[in-house]
Design an enzyme around this catalytic site. Structure first.
Site, PDB file in Angstrom:
ATOM      1  N   CYS A 137       0.976  -1.223  -0.085  1.00 13.98           N
ATOM      2  CA  CYS A 137      -0.055  -0.054   0.082  1.00 13.98           C
ATOM      3  C   CYS A 137       1.010   1.470  -0.028  1.00 13.98           C
ATOM      4  O   CYS A 137       1.311   1.648   0.893  1.00 13.98           O
ATOM      5  CB  CYS A 137      -0.921  -0.076   1.049  1.00 13.98           C
ATOM      6  SG  CYS A 137      -1.956   1.494   1.227  1.00 13.98           S
ATOM      7  N   CYS A 140      -0.394   4.067   2.217  1.00 16.32           N
ATOM      8  CA  CYS A 140      -0.205   3.894   3.539  1.00 16.32           C
ATOM      9  C   CYS A 140       1.135   4.146   3.977  1.00 16.32           C
ATOM     10  O   CYS A 140       1.738   4.790   4.958  1.00 16.32           O
ATOM     11  CB  CYS A 140      -0.677   2.472   4.068  1.00 16.32           C
ATOM     12  SG  CYS A 140      -1.855   1.848   3.144  1.00 16.32           S
ATOM     13  N   ASP A 141       2.396   3.719   3.151  1.00 16.43           N
ATOM     14  CA  ASP A 141       3.548   3.473   3.385  1.00 16.43           C
ATOM     15  C   ASP A 141       4.609   4.422   2.787  1.00 16.43           C
ATOM     16  O   ASP A 141       5.658   4.457   2.950  1.00 16.43           O
ATOM     17  CB  ASP A 141       3.938   2.115   3.235  1.00 16.43           C
ATOM     18  CG  ASP A 141       3.330   1.186   4.369  1.00 16.43           C
ATOM     19  OD1 ASP A 141       2.768   1.808   5.459  1.00 16.43           O
ATOM     20  OD2 ASP A 141       2.983  -0.305   4.006  1.00 16.43           O
TER      21      ASP A 141
END
Ligand code: NDP
Length: 324
Positions: A137, A140-141
């Site tokens: 992701c 997200c990261d």
């Protein structure tokens, strides 16, 4: 002995969608039951740092966020069940679900929040280096790879969007694809090819991920050329696997309409399925946004619509009684 648990609102799944539906449902007096499933708390329990869930100035941990959401849901009156649903009957309200324990769960409304899982390549090093450089992701990261060298694996919309997104943080992004053409929409492809920070490696299959010299982080992505068979290693700080998602909808095959990728079809802009009283929220019906905050939002929508459905049901029952 098997027990039957009855509730106004039955929720299957305990990620942000299911728990948000529970919080709203409990506060509306629907005394929800949440059946947690195989991964209580959902996908966030397998991530670490979360920086994009609103309300927290500092980095928080995914498992902690889910514990808090569950505690909040229980605090307002939700019953959590440690069980996995194996079968559902959706012929009409009340809806029935049978758990692995043998228990039966009956809800006047059913909220499906079973989520989706990112698909992984299943190659050596992938699991070991997950969270240490390998991720599924970018939204997200990606932030953790500011100014670093990153690769994205895949050739669909998700891979191209993730590569483009990563250019917000890195000017060295490589898309690795196993064929010589992408399946992503043309407009996304045009943006990808025009971007000065992105290059594409064609006909490359990932054979594995290797750790850095100190063994603590990702070092290289190990490739094999699908045409020549030549092997190579690409040094990288972050690798984003973007080869699609699999929604958890096996339970609903033949019972609810699913799209060609297996996601539950809902009426546009709502969590309503074709069956009155059955709602779907979160990643199980959303292959586009897939964020904790959007899942929570659609969970809230499901609870609000469930409440309206029950009010109509109660009104119709009261009217029928008055006539009789
Ligand atoms: P897709 O199934 O469209 O694409 C998956 C990609 O991963 C393909 O290029 C495929 O390669 C590759 N792949 C699959 N398995 C492997 C493997 N084992 N090794 C290497 N590569 C592999 O998934 P997406 O997540 O991209 O999209 C899913 C759906 O969601 C689509 O309908 C998409 O359009 C939609 N979507 C829409 C968005 C939007 O509208 N903004 C954003 C994101 C997704 P190959 O091409 O060779 O099969």
């Amino acid at each position: 002995m098997a027990t039957t648990h009855k509730t106004r609102m039955l929720i299957i799944g305990s990620g942000p969608a299911g728990l948000s539906a529970a919080i709203y449902g409990a506060r509306a007096g629907m005394q929800p039951i949440v059946v947690q499933g195989l991964q209580p708390g959902g996908q966030l329990t397998i991530t670490t740092d979360v920086e994009n869930y609103p309300g927290f100035r500092d980095v928080i941990q995914g498992p902690w966020l889910m514990q808090e959401m569950q505690a909040q849901a229980e605090h307002v009156g939700t019953r959590m069940m440690w069980d996995t649903i194996l079968d559902v009957t959706l012929d009409g309200s009340p809806f029935r679900a049978t758990g692995d324990s043998g228990d039966i769960y009956e809800g006047d409304v059913l909220v499906i929040a079973t989520g989706a899982q990112a698909k992984w390549l299943g190659v050596p090093g992938e699991q070991e280096l997950s969270g240490k450089g390998v991720s599924a992701c970018a939204t997200c990261d990606g932030f953790f790879y500011r100014g670093k060298k990153v690769v994205v694996i895949g050739g669909g919309n998700t891979a191209v969007e993730e590569a483009l997104y990563l250019t917000n943080h890195s000017n060295d992004v490589t898309l690795i694809h196993r064929r010589d053409s992408l399946r992503a929409e043309k407009i996304l492809q045009e943006r990808l090819f025009a971007h000065p920070s992105i290059k594409v490696l064609w006909n490359q299959a990932v054979e594995g991920f290797s750790a850095s010299a100190d063994g603590r982080a990702l070092g290289t992505v190990d490739l094999v050329d699908t045409v020549t068979g030549a092997k190579s290693q690409v040094p990288t700080d972050g690798a984003f696997v973007a080869i699609g998602h699999a929604p958890a909808t096996d339970l609903f095959k033949g019972k609810l309409e699913l799209d060609e990728s297996g996601y539950i079809v809902v009426q546009p802009g709502t969590p309503k399925t074709a069956i009155p009283g059955v709602f779907a929220c979160g990643d199980v019906m959303d292959h586009t946004y897939r964020q904790a905050v959007t899942a929570a939002g659609t969970g809230c929508m499901a609870a609000l619509d469930a409440e309206r459905f029950l009010a109509d049901l109660d009104f119709a029952a009261a009217k029928a009684e008055a006539v009789a």
